[in-house]
Scaffold this motif. Structure first.
Motif, PDB file in Angstrom:
ATOM      1  N   ALA A  81      16.939 -26.052  19.924  1.00  0.00           N
ATOM      2  CA  ALA A  81      18.175 -26.640  19.406  1.00  0.00           C
ATOM      3  C   ALA A  81      19.351 -25.689  19.580  1.00  0.00           C
ATOM      4  N   VAL A  82      19.079 -24.413  19.791  1.00  0.00           N
ATOM      5  CA  VAL A  82      20.115 -23.427  20.099  1.00  0.00           C
ATOM      6  C   VAL A  82      20.183 -23.180  21.604  1.00  0.00           C
ATOM      7  N   THR A  83      19.029 -23.124  22.256  1.00  0.00           N
ATOM      8  CA  THR A  83      18.973 -22.782  23.679  1.00  0.00           C
ATOM      9  C   THR A  83      19.657 -23.833  24.553  1.00  0.00           C
ATOM     10  N   ILE A  84      19.408 -25.097  24.279  1.00  0.00           N
ATOM     11  CA  ILE A  84      19.993 -26.161  25.109  1.00  0.00           C
ATOM     12  C   ILE A  84      21.515 -26.214  24.978  1.00  0.00           C
ATOM     13  N   PRO A  85      22.082 -26.189  23.754  1.00  0.00           N
ATOM     14  CA  PRO A  85      23.552 -26.120  23.667  1.00  0.00           C
ATOM     15  C   PRO A  85      24.130 -24.870  24.337  1.00  0.00           C
ATOM     16  N   ALA A  86      23.388 -23.767  24.284  1.00  0.00           N
ATOM     17  CA  ALA A  86      23.861 -22.545  24.957  1.00  0.00           C
ATOM     18  C   ALA A  86      23.988 -22.794  26.455  1.00  0.00           C
ATOM     19  N   LEU A 134      18.999 -14.594  26.589  1.00  0.00           N
ATOM     20  CA  LEU A 134      18.864 -14.002  25.258  1.00  0.00           C
ATOM     21  C   LEU A 134      18.223 -14.994  24.294  1.00  0.00           C
ATOM     22  N   ALA A 135      18.680 -16.250  24.357  1.00  0.00           N
ATOM     23  CA  ALA A 135      18.127 -17.278  23.466  1.00  0.00           C
ATOM     24  C   ALA A 135      16.641 -17.496  23.727  1.00  0.00           C
ATOM     25  N   ARG A 144      11.567  -6.669  20.817  1.00  0.00           N
ATOM     26  CA  ARG A 144      12.082  -7.269  22.053  1.00  0.00           C
ATOM     27  C   ARG A 144      13.400  -7.995  21.801  1.00  0.00           C
ATOM     28  N   ALA A 145      13.590  -8.564  20.620  1.00  0.00           N
ATOM     29  CA  ALA A 145      14.868  -9.201  20.291  1.00  0.00           C
ATOM     30  C   ALA A 145      15.980  -8.169  20.260  1.00  0.00           C
TER      31      ALA A 145
END
Length: 200
Positions: A98-103, A113-114, A142-143
């Motif tokens: 839900a964060v990666t796709i809008p990014a 990064l996401a 790793r983050a």
């Protein structure tokens, strides 16, 4: 009372770690995926890399299943009380999209990064179910490294971050195996104590 209540559960986690051999086929599959993305970054544009990364992510679990036999590990153990922990933990990875796709639609350079963070969100819960601390520490480290690389190497985000994650996965495996060996020894010691108590 607390130590008596906790002990059987700790033993179950040790058994689960030994039965699955720490599920090491999963980090190995992750290393293959992120290594592939590192190589792909040398030939693809940022947007094309993102699309490849999205579709290729669907190969990680099947690859982990294929790698079970050569690594002597197991992704699933039937009828074990902790057997469903990994599947439940994976929900957090799904939610991260839900964060990666809008990014991807707004700032594609954020996608490496996401993905580096989001695709490791299940590991602490998996590590807890196995009693393996390495699975808890790795995604935190790793983050942090991925975030530093994102800021420090803006022109190499699609290469440096995947490479770092791949190396984290490769480096994780020996630590997991060491913890599995420790669990195996602890179980052996517990069995010996139980046998001695029975004879006494």
């Amino acid at each position: 009372m607390d130590s008596i209540a906790v002990q059987p559960f700790d033993v179950e986690r040790q058994k689960f770690a030994v039965l699955t051999r720490g599920m090491i086929s999963a980090p190995l599959a992750g290393a293959v995926y992120w290594s592939f993305l590192t190589a792909a970054s040398l030939f693809l544009s940022g947007q094309a890399w993102c699309i490849v990364a999205f579709f290729a992510s669907g190969t990680i679990f099947p690859l982990a299943l294929l790698l079970q036999k050569p690594t002597g590990s197991r992704m699933m153990v039937k009828d074990h009380p902790l057997g469903g922990a990994a599947g439940t933990a994976f929900v957090s990875v799904i939610v991260s999209w839900a964060v990666t796709i809008p990014a991807f639609h707004t700032a594609p350079s954020l996608v490496p990064l996401a993905l580096a963070i989001g695709m490791g969100l299940h590991l602490p819960a998996v590590g807890w179910s196995l009693g393996i601390r390495s699975y808890v520490v790795q995604p935190i480290a790793r983050a942090a490294v991925a975030a530093v690389l994102w800021y420090a190497l803006p022109e190499l985000r699609f290469t440096a971050i995947p490479l770092a994650v791949a190396l984290f996965y490769i480096g994780l495996i020996p630590f997991v195996l060491r913890e599995v060996a420790t669990a195996r020894k602890a179980l052996g010691a517990s069995a010996e104590r139980a046998a001695e108590a029975t004879l006494a």
